[in-house]
Design an enzyme around this catalytic site. Structure first.
Site, PDB file in Angstrom:
ATOM      1  N   ILE A  46     -62.777  39.742 -11.251  1.00  0.00           N
ATOM      2  CA  ILE A  46     -63.918  39.745 -10.332  1.00  0.00           C
ATOM      3  C   ILE A  46     -63.835  38.383  -9.638  1.00  0.00           C
ATOM      4  CG2 ILE A  46     -66.425  39.809 -10.096  1.00  0.00           C
ATOM      5  CD1 ILE A  46     -66.555  41.491 -12.618  1.00  0.00           C
ATOM      6  N   PRO A  47     -63.366  38.350  -8.391  1.00  0.00           N
ATOM      7  CA  PRO A  47     -62.841  37.103  -7.801  1.00  0.00           C
ATOM      8  C   PRO A  47     -63.912  36.153  -7.266  1.00  0.00           C
ATOM      9  CG  PRO A  47     -62.588  38.891  -6.244  1.00  0.00           C
ATOM     10  CD  PRO A  47     -63.158  39.505  -7.502  1.00  0.00           C
ATOM     11  N   CYS A  48     -64.657  35.520  -8.182  1.00  0.00           N
ATOM     12  CA  CYS A  48     -65.671  34.562  -7.747  1.00  0.00           C
ATOM     13  C   CYS A  48     -65.032  33.338  -7.093  1.00  0.00           C
ATOM     14  CB  CYS A  48     -66.569  34.163  -8.908  1.00  0.00           C
ATOM     15  SG  CYS A  48     -65.693  33.643 -10.392  1.00  0.00           S
ATOM     16  N   HIS A  49     -63.734  33.114  -7.319  1.00  0.00           N
ATOM     17  CA  HIS A  49     -63.064  31.984  -6.671  1.00  0.00           C
ATOM     18  C   HIS A  49     -62.950  32.172  -5.167  1.00  0.00           C
ATOM     19  CE1 HIS A  49     -59.884  34.914  -7.643  1.00  0.00           C
ATOM     20  NE2 HIS A  49     -59.223  34.435  -6.602  1.00  0.00           N
TER      21      HIS A  49
END
Length: 289
Positions: free
Chosen positions: A244-247
């Site tokens: 889950i690409p919070c970056h």
């Protein structure tokens, strides 16, 4: 731990030192100078980076610069309202990973993991040592310990579901973890969070690899345009980093914002994706459409 996994973690350690050098005024170091600062030959240093990310150290330096985030916002900003439905493909345009997910019900979340059995194990990843947690439905936690340390990472993840039963069983998680880090095959997510958090994490899954969006755009995408602060908190509480690409969430100014597992890891992830994506413009156009 196999040889490939050991090399992957070693490469991250080398890259982490390179970030420190570049931030300390080394943006314009030549390959030879940068390699010498790393106590390596230029050829060995070039080989390491090319093997890890697929581009030369000089090109990678450009992605690690602090101004890269602003360039991403300018050139690779994704409007989530117009983004494709996540379906079952997740964020895997760059890769061959088939990502499927299931969210826990609000009632189950309120019980803080009571009655839930969570398996855990440590694995090597492209971004250093990683803690993987999962239920029978899929990965529910993914933490990176390179900056925080292993014990704080474990305590952080366990505190999210304090009533759960935790069992060490890396063998049960290995197929999911290996697919996740290799970005090939199939892996499943079990998203355990409050309703607003789930909405934010779903929106994050719609940001294509190599692209970024902003906290305010995420707030718009979930139908709560004034909830930017709450959205930022939900991004920071994402329990399944990388997948889950919070970056990929940045501030409007182009600043990186925070990152739960350390800003060097966030910068490494953005640089890694940008470098891996740069030579595939046809797929890039499809992902942004």
């Amino acid at each position: 731990m196999n040889i490939e996994a050991r090399e992957s973690t070693y490469h991250y350690g080398v890259m982490r030192r390179a970030i420190e050098l570049i931030d300390d005024g080394g943006e314009d170091l030549t390959l030879e100078q940068l390699a010498a600062r790393m106590d390596m030959s230029a050829a060995h240093f070039q080989r390491l980076f090319s093997a890890w990310v697929g581009v030369s150290p000089k090109r990678y330096q450009q992605y690690l610069r602090l101004g890269h985030a602003k360039a991403l916002l300018r050139d690779r900003f994704t409007t989530l309202q117009a983004s494709h439905a996540v379906g079952l493909s997740g964020s895997g345009r760059l890769h061959d990973l088939f990502l499927r997910w299931e969210a826990m019900s609000p009632g189950e979340y309120a019980r803080k993991g009571d009655g839930l059995r969570i398996f855990w194990g440590w694995f090597d990843s492209p971004f250093g040592l990683a803690l993987v947690m999962g239920t029978e439905k899929g990965i529910c936690g993914l933490a990176f310990a390179a900056e925080t340390g292993a014990e704080p990472a474990m305590a952080d993840m366990r505190a999210r579901w304090p009533q759960a039963e935790f069992t060490e069983d890396p063998a049960a998680l290995r197929p999911l973890a290996e697919a996740a880090f290799a970005q090939k095959g199939e892996t499943a997510l079990h998203m355990i969070g409050a309703p607003l958090q789930i909405k934010v994490w779903e929106a994050l899954l719609r940001i294509p690899s190599g692209h970024v969006s902003t906290y305010s755009e995420l707030a718009q995408a979930i139908g709560s345009p004034r909830a930017v602060r709450a959205v930022g908190t939900a991004v920071g509480r994402n329990p399944v980093s990388w997948l889950i690409p919070c970056h990929r969430a940045l501030r409007k100014s182009g600043a990186l914002g925070g990152y739960h597992w350390g800003l060097p890891v966030k910068r490494a992830m953005l640089a890694y994706e940008a470098a891996r994506d740069e030579d595939n413009p046809a797929q890039d156009a499809r992902a942004a459409g």
